[in-house]
Design an enzyme around this catalytic site. Structure first.
Site, PDB file in Angstrom:
ATOM      1  N   ALA A   2     -22.609  24.441   0.010  1.00  0.00           N
ATOM      2  CA  ALA A   2     -24.229  24.958   0.078  1.00  0.00           C
ATOM      3  C   ALA A   2     -24.089  25.760   0.501  1.00  0.00           C
ATOM      4  O   ALA A   2     -25.672  26.004   0.485  1.00  0.00           O
ATOM      5  CB  ALA A   2     -24.728  24.080   1.479  1.00  0.00           C
TER       6      ALA A   2
ATOM      7  N   ASP B 240     -17.661  32.404 -11.529  1.00  0.00           N
ATOM      8  CA  ASP B 240     -16.841  32.778 -11.285  1.00  0.00           C
ATOM      9  C   ASP B 240     -16.683  34.613 -11.116  1.00  0.00           C
ATOM     10  O   ASP B 240     -16.982  34.624 -11.888  1.00  0.00           O
ATOM     11  CB  ASP B 240     -15.991  32.263 -12.759  1.00  0.00           C
TER      12      ASP B 240
ATOM     13  N   TYR C  76      -9.344  37.726  -0.606  1.00  0.00           N
ATOM     14  CA  TYR C  76      -8.859  38.978  -0.219  1.00  0.00           C
ATOM     15  C   TYR C  76      -9.483  39.682   0.769  1.00  0.00           C
ATOM     16  O   TYR C  76      -9.231  40.978   0.303  1.00  0.00           O
ATOM     17  CB  TYR C  76      -8.923  39.613  -2.085  1.00  0.00           C
ATOM     18  N   ASP C  77     -11.016  39.027   1.381  1.00  0.00           N
ATOM     19  CA  ASP C  77     -11.818  40.140   1.701  1.00  0.00           C
ATOM     20  C   ASP C  77     -11.487  40.497   3.023  1.00  0.00           C
ATOM     21  O   ASP C  77     -11.146  42.157   2.808  1.00  0.00           O
ATOM     22  CB  ASP C  77     -13.169  38.625   2.395  1.00  0.00           C
TER      23      ASP C  77
ATOM     24  N   LYS D 157     -22.595  40.563   4.352  1.00  0.00           N
ATOM     25  CA  LYS D 157     -22.045  41.019   3.012  1.00  0.00           C
ATOM     26  C   LYS D 157     -22.416  39.933   2.004  1.00  0.00           C
ATOM     27  O   LYS D 157     -22.678  40.837   0.441  1.00  0.00           O
ATOM     28  CB  LYS D 157     -20.715  39.009   2.627  1.00  0.00           C
TER      29      LYS D 157
END
Length: 208
Positions: free
Chosen positions: A22, A83, A168-169, A190
């Site tokens: 969402a 993607d 991978y943050d 972010k």
């Protein structure tokens, strides 16, 4: 039973987002709604339970098209899909389109990050450049589509830091936020610099 009757939706004023997230729908709607006035965005999961397509493309854009095409065929509506993944220069672009399942199990963040640290062991700081890349596709039932591309540039750290985000943050240091990893940013921070936000902005410019 689907929560929303697809047959009652106007294909001229509806876009299905190929996701069950969402928050992603909210982000996509915020950027695309100004250039698609009157259009309502729905998550695919709101319209029914559909199988995930096999993402066997060779690029982010190809996989985004595969997801959008499946959602459009399943609903008869225009569809948006994205993607994305991590591209590391010192690893010749890996993990790339394999980002979510790089260590062998889809979505196992801990194993993926452990593999990234192993692969980057001994790589000098000035050679640890990387970027998150996103391809976003808006595909219409007639098969025509528009693609937006976006990057978030940065470097790979030596150890995980931060509790926010996913994937991978904790190991990614965005160039736009010196001194903090992606996992140390608040969600709004972010989203403002993310690869998907840049790709959506690119898509919006083309639609405008």
């Amino acid at each position: 039973m689907p929560k929303i009757d697809i047959a009652a939706l106007d294909p001229e004023k509806t876009v299905v987002v190929a996701t069950g997230n969402a928050h992603k729908v909210t982000e996509i709607e915020a950027i695309l709604a100004p250039v698609m006035p009157g259009v309502t965005f729905y998550a695919l999961g709101e319209l029914g339970d559909f199988p995930d397509p096999v993402e066997n493309g060779d690029t982010f854009a190809e996989n985004a098209v595969i997801k959008a095409q499946a959602a459009s065929e399943q609903t008869g509506l225009p569809a948006v899909a994205d993607d994305s993944g991590l591209v590391v220069d010192a690893l010749s672009g890996e993990p790339g389109i394999m980002s979510a399942r790089w260590a062998g199990v889809h979505g196992d963040d801990a194993r993926n990050n452990a593999k990234l640290m192993r692969e980057m062991e001994g790589v000098a700081d000035d050679e640890r450049t990387a970027r998150f890349h996103s391809s976003v596709v808006l595909l219409y039932p007639d098969g025509s589509c528009v693609t937006g591309e976006g990057d978030c540039e940065g470097t790979i750290g030596h150890e995980p830091r931060g509790e926010h985000g996913f994937g991978y943050d904790p190991l990614f240091w965005p160039a736009d936020t010196p001194g903090r990893t992606m996992a140390e940013l608040e969600p709004a921070e972010k989203n403002a610099i993310s690869h998907r936000a840049h790709a959506l902005a690119d898509l919006a410019r083309q639609l405008a």
